[in-house]
Every structure is written in structure tokens, then in C-alpha cells.
Design a protein around this motif. Structure first.
Motif, PDB file in Angstrom:
ATOM      1  N   VAL A 102       0.833  -1.207   0.000  1.00 41.77           N
ATOM      2  CA  VAL A 102       0.000   0.000   0.000  1.00 41.77           C
ATOM      3  C   VAL A 102       0.866   1.255   0.000  1.00 41.77           C
ATOM      4  CG1 VAL A 102      -1.627   1.343   1.413  1.00 41.77           C
ATOM      5  CG2 VAL A 102      -2.056  -1.088   0.994  1.00 41.77           C
ATOM      6  N   THR A 103       1.988   1.231   0.729  1.00 38.73           N
ATOM      7  CA  THR A 103       2.822   2.437   0.805  1.00 38.73           C
ATOM      8  C   THR A 103       3.804   2.572  -0.342  1.00 38.73           C
ATOM      9  OG1 THR A 103       4.380   1.333   2.294  1.00 38.73           O
ATOM     10  CG2 THR A 103       2.650   2.650   3.317  1.00 38.73           C
ATOM     11  N   THR A 104       4.273   1.440  -0.908  1.00 38.96           N
ATOM     12  CA  THR A 104       5.308   1.526  -1.944  1.00 38.96           C
ATOM     13  C   THR A 104       4.846   1.099  -3.337  1.00 38.96           C
ATOM     14  OG1 THR A 104       6.132  -0.736  -1.665  1.00 38.96           O
ATOM     15  CG2 THR A 104       7.065   0.965  -0.206  1.00 38.96           C
ATOM     16  N   GLY A 105       3.758   0.319  -3.387  1.00 44.93           N
ATOM     17  CA  GLY A 105       3.320  -0.214  -4.671  1.00 44.93           C
ATOM     18  C   GLY A 105       4.052  -1.478  -5.086  1.00 44.93           C
ATOM     19  N   ASN A 106       5.024  -1.902  -4.276  1.00 43.27           N
ATOM     20  CA  ASN A 106       5.780  -3.115  -4.581  1.00 43.27           C
ATOM     21  C   ASN A 106       4.999  -4.329  -4.073  1.00 43.27           C
ATOM     22  OD1 ASN A 106       7.513  -5.305  -4.685  1.00 43.27           O
ATOM     23  ND2 ASN A 106       9.318  -4.096  -4.159  1.00 43.27           N
ATOM     24  N   ALA A 107       4.548  -5.170  -4.992  1.00 46.98           N
ATOM     25  CA  ALA A 107       3.682  -6.301  -4.653  1.00 46.98           C
ATOM     26  C   ALA A 107       4.437  -7.621  -4.514  1.00 46.98           C
ATOM     27  CB  ALA A 107       2.598  -6.445  -5.713  1.00 46.98           C
ATOM     28  N   THR A 108       5.740  -7.631  -4.727  1.00 49.13           N
ATOM     29  CA  THR A 108       6.494  -8.886  -4.785  1.00 49.13           C
ATOM     30  C   THR A 108       6.294  -9.743  -3.538  1.00 49.13           C
ATOM     31  OG1 THR A 108       8.145  -7.794  -6.162  1.00 49.13           O
ATOM     32  CG2 THR A 108       8.776  -9.890  -5.165  1.00 49.13           C
ATOM     33  N   GLN A 109       6.527  -9.182  -2.371  1.00 49.31           N
ATOM     34  CA  GLN A 109       6.406  -9.970  -1.136  1.00 49.31           C
ATOM     35  C   GLN A 109       4.945 -10.294  -0.833  1.00 49.31           C
ATOM     36  OE1 GLN A 109       9.114 -11.289   0.520  1.00 49.31           O
ATOM     37  NE2 GLN A 109       7.497 -12.509   1.450  1.00 49.31           N
ATOM     38  N   LEU A 110       4.047  -9.376  -1.144  1.00 49.22           N
ATOM     39  CA  LEU A 110       2.622  -9.637  -0.925  1.00 49.22           C
ATOM     40  C   LEU A 110       2.165 -10.838  -1.742  1.00 49.22           C
ATOM     41  CD1 LEU A 110      -0.119  -8.958   0.291  1.00 49.22           C
ATOM     42  CD2 LEU A 110      -0.431  -7.271  -1.548  1.00 49.22           C
ATOM     43  N   ILE A 111       2.590 -10.916  -2.976  1.00 47.46           N
ATOM     44  CA  ILE A 111       2.230 -12.054  -3.837  1.00 47.46           C
ATOM     45  C   ILE A 111       2.712 -13.357  -3.216  1.00 47.46           C
ATOM     46  CG2 ILE A 111       2.685 -13.151  -6.063  1.00 47.46           C
ATOM     47  CD1 ILE A 111       2.783 -10.219  -7.226  1.00 47.46           C
ATOM     48  N   THR A 112       3.970 -13.382  -2.804  1.00 45.58           N
ATOM     49  CA  THR A 112       4.535 -14.583  -2.182  1.00 45.58           C
ATOM     50  C   THR A 112       3.764 -14.960  -0.919  1.00 45.58           C
ATOM     51  OG1 THR A 112       6.721 -14.104  -3.059  1.00 45.58           O
ATOM     52  CG2 THR A 112       6.630 -15.563  -1.133  1.00 45.58           C
ATOM     53  N   ASP A 113       3.499 -13.969  -0.075  1.00 44.55           N
ATOM     54  CA  ASP A 113       2.798 -14.234   1.183  1.00 44.55           C
ATOM     55  C   ASP A 113       1.364 -14.698   0.942  1.00 44.55           C
ATOM     56  OD1 ASP A 113       5.117 -13.561   2.512  1.00 44.55           O
ATOM     57  OD2 ASP A 113       4.450 -11.532   3.014  1.00 44.55           O
ATOM     58  N   MET A 114       0.705 -14.112  -0.038  1.00 43.30           N
ATOM     59  CA  MET A 114      -0.655 -14.548  -0.366  1.00 43.30           C
ATOM     60  C   MET A 114      -0.655 -15.989  -0.861  1.00 43.30           C
ATOM     61  SD  MET A 114      -2.235 -11.115  -2.172  1.00 43.30           S
ATOM     62  CE  MET A 114      -3.644 -11.953  -2.860  1.00 43.30           C
ATOM     63  N   GLN A 115       0.286 -16.318  -1.736  1.00 37.79           N
ATOM     64  CA  GLN A 115       0.358 -17.685  -2.253  1.00 37.79           C
ATOM     65  C   GLN A 115       0.574 -18.689  -1.122  1.00 37.79           C
ATOM     66  OE1 GLN A 115       3.500 -16.863  -5.075  1.00 37.79           O
ATOM     67  NE2 GLN A 115       2.093 -16.984  -6.810  1.00 37.79           N
ATOM     68  N   GLU A 116       1.483 -18.385  -0.218  1.00 38.93           N
ATOM     69  CA  GLU A 116       1.742 -19.293   0.909  1.00 38.93           C
ATOM     70  C   GLU A 116       0.519 -19.432   1.799  1.00 38.93           C
ATOM     71  OE1 GLU A 116       5.408 -18.930   3.145  1.00 38.93           O
ATOM     72  OE2 GLU A 116       6.368 -18.006   1.393  1.00 38.93           O
ATOM     73  N   TYR A 117      -0.118 -18.311   2.098  1.00 40.03           N
ATOM     74  CA  TYR A 117      -1.312 -18.321   2.955  1.00 40.03           C
ATOM     75  C   TYR A 117      -2.422 -19.150   2.303  1.00 40.03           C
ATOM     76  CZ  TYR A 117      -5.269 -16.638   5.694  1.00 40.03           C
ATOM     77  OH  TYR A 117      -6.405 -16.566   6.486  1.00 40.03           O
ATOM     78  N   ILE A 118      -2.701 -18.883   1.048  1.00 43.26           N
ATOM     79  CA  ILE A 118      -3.767 -19.584   0.338  1.00 43.26           C
ATOM     80  C   ILE A 118      -3.468 -21.080   0.265  1.00 43.26           C
ATOM     81  CG2 ILE A 118      -4.901 -19.868  -1.915  1.00 43.26           C
ATOM     82  CD1 ILE A 118      -4.366 -16.769  -2.282  1.00 43.26           C
ATOM     83  N   ASN A 119      -2.272 -21.450  -0.159  1.00 44.44           N
ATOM     84  CA  ASN A 119      -1.918 -22.866  -0.273  1.00 44.44           C
ATOM     85  C   ASN A 119      -2.018 -23.582   1.069  1.00 44.44           C
ATOM     86  OD1 ASN A 119      -1.473 -22.861  -3.058  1.00 44.44           O
ATOM     87  ND2 ASN A 119       0.635 -22.193  -2.804  1.00 44.44           N
ATOM     88  N   HIS A 120      -1.530 -22.943   2.119  1.00 45.04           N
ATOM     89  CA  HIS A 120      -1.606 -23.544   3.459  1.00 45.04           C
ATOM     90  C   HIS A 120      -3.068 -23.752   3.874  1.00 45.04           C
ATOM     91  CE1 HIS A 120      -1.249 -24.199   7.738  1.00 45.04           C
ATOM     92  NE2 HIS A 120      -1.970 -23.117   7.947  1.00 45.04           N
ATOM     93  N   LEU A 121      -3.871 -22.718   3.704  1.00 43.41           N
ATOM     94  CA  LEU A 121      -5.256 -22.806   4.176  1.00 43.41           C
ATOM     95  C   LEU A 121      -6.081 -23.801   3.365  1.00 43.41           C
ATOM     96  CD1 LEU A 121      -6.086 -21.398   6.683  1.00 43.41           C
ATOM     97  CD2 LEU A 121      -7.215 -19.650   5.339  1.00 43.41           C
ATOM     98  N   ILE A 122      -5.837 -23.896   2.073  1.00 43.93           N
ATOM     99  CA  ILE A 122      -6.566 -24.876   1.257  1.00 43.93           C
ATOM    100  C   ILE A 122      -6.269 -26.289   1.762  1.00 43.93           C
ATOM    101  CG2 ILE A 122      -6.625 -25.952  -1.042  1.00 43.93           C
ATOM    102  CD1 ILE A 122      -6.419 -23.073  -2.174  1.00 43.93           C
ATOM    103  N   GLN A 123      -5.015 -26.580   2.036  1.00 38.39           N
ATOM    104  CA  GLN A 123      -4.642 -27.904   2.551  1.00 38.39           C
ATOM    105  C   GLN A 123      -5.227 -28.136   3.946  1.00 38.39           C
ATOM    106  OE1 GLN A 123      -0.385 -28.399   2.304  1.00 38.39           O
ATOM    107  NE2 GLN A 123      -0.370 -27.900   0.125  1.00 38.39           N
ATOM    108  N   HIS A 124      -5.188 -27.104   4.781  1.00 39.53           N
ATOM    109  CA  HIS A 124      -5.718 -27.200   6.143  1.00 39.53           C
ATOM    110  C   HIS A 124      -7.220 -27.483   6.113  1.00 39.53           C
ATOM    111  CE1 HIS A 124      -6.188 -26.324  10.411  1.00 39.53           C
ATOM    112  NE2 HIS A 124      -7.167 -25.499  10.087  1.00 39.53           N
ATOM    113  N   ILE A 125      -7.945 -26.748   5.316  1.00 39.56           N
ATOM    114  CA  ILE A 125      -9.395 -26.937   5.211  1.00 39.56           C
ATOM    115  C   ILE A 125      -9.708 -28.344   4.715  1.00 39.56           C
ATOM    116  CG2 ILE A 125     -11.427 -26.231   3.862  1.00 39.56           C
ATOM    117  CD1 ILE A 125     -10.384 -23.306   4.176  1.00 39.56           C
TER     118      ILE A 125
END
Length: 185
Positions: A102-125
Motif C-alpha cells: 500500500v505504501t510503496t506499490g511493490n507487490a512482490t512480497q505480498l504475492i509470495t505471502d498470499m500464495q503461501e497463505y492460500i496454499n496452506h489454508l486450502i490444505q488445512h481446510i
């Protein structure tokens, strides 16, 4: 079924996860995701997924399974508690990278973190729906009404503490699904 409300939570969470997944190519292509949308997704992950849904499992379902002889320190409950802790860690990382985005416009780490979160939660569910909840249905088959009442009470308490409603989270999930539909294939 004593796990019906938890399964309904999973369906709602999966709707948000699909919308999150649909935003990843947009972020990769430089499309700006507005801060209010990001804030709402972070709120959902912290408050609905963790405090409300995990709160129902940790505050009601797991103790009931313990009473029926399922150990807390090993086996399915221990694994789910460990995964809940990992979910919190991944959500916190995603919240930090969202602030950076939000402050810098750099999405690189957000993309990685979202992918990890989503993949983890899909397996958990999947594990909960297809393993833990099946065991819970058997163990708690004589206590369905009481368990459902307890789960409902925990959800009401958690949402009241947050000053939120389930309907607001359901509307958010629906809005996100419409705005960011996951294209199959």
C-alpha cells in the motif's frame, strides 16, 4: 451434523481465498488493488478466519473431542493447533507485506505471502473437512444439538467482540468473489 457451521465457515473462507488467488495475476501485471479491498481481506483473515472460525474450533470443538478421548498434545488436534499457529504467522506476514504494498506499490512480497497463505489454508481446510470433521461426527454424534449451540455461542461472542456480523463477512466474501472471480483452467 455437529460440524455443519464449521463447514459453512470453510465455504466462506474458500470464497475469499479464490478471490485472493484471482488478484495474484493482477498484482503480477502491475494492476493496483485498492487499499480498502486489501484492508478488508486482511480483516477477514485475522478476524473471521482466525478469531471467529479458529476460535470456534479451539474454544468448543477441540475441547469436546478431548472429552471423548482425543488427545490434545498429539494426533489430529495437535496438528490442527500447530496449523492454526502457522495460519496466524502467515496472516501476520501477509498483513506486513500488504502495508508495504500500500505504501510503496511493490507487490512482490505480498504475492509470495498470499500464495503461501492460500496454499496452506486450502490444505488445512481439506484436512479438517475430510479427516478431522469425519472423526468429530462419529465422536460427537450423540451431542449434535449441544455442540451446534456451543459453536453458535462462540461465533456470536467473537463477532460481538469485533463489532462485526457474520452477514457482513458473507457480503464481503460475495463482493470479493464478484469483483475478483477465479477463472477456471
Amino acid at each position: 451434523m455437529s460440524t455443519e457451521s464449521l463447514r459453512q465457515d470453510h465455504a466462506l473462507i474458500e470464497k475469499v481465498l479464490k478471490a485472493m488467488w484471482a488478484t495474484i495475476p493482477l498484482l503480477q501485471n502491475g494492476t493496483t488493488i485498492p487499499e480498502p479491498i486489501i484492508s478488508q481481506v486482511i480483516d477477514f483473515t485475522k478476524n473471521f478466519t482466525d478469531l471467529c472460525h479458529h476460535g470456534k474450533e479451539e474454544g468448543s470443538l477441540f475441547p469436546e473431542l478431548e472429552k471423548k478421548g482425543m488427545p490434545k498434545d498429539s494426533g489430529p488436534i495437535a496438528i490442527m493447533l500447530m496449523e492454526h499457529a502457522l495460519t496466524r504467522k502467515l496472516a501476520a506476514r501477509m498483513e506486513e507485506s500488504a502495508k508495504t504494498y500500500v505504501t510503496t506499490g511493490n507487490a512482490t512480497q505480498l504475492i509470495t505471502d498470499m500464495q503461501e497463505y492460500i496454499n496452506h489454508l486450502i490444505q488445512h481446510i481439506w484436512k479438517e473437512n475430510n479427516r478431522l470433521f469425519e472423526m468429530a461426527e462419529m465422536a460427537l454424534r450423540n451431542d449434535v444439538e449441544r455442540i451446534n449451540t456451543e459453536l453458535s455461542n462462540v461465533e456470536s461472542e467473537k463477532l460481538k467482540e469485533l463489532g462485526k456480523t457474520r452477514e457482513a463477512y458473507e457480503k464481503l466474501a460475495e463482493d470479493l468473489a464478484k469483483q475478483f472471480p477465479l477463472k477456471e483452467g
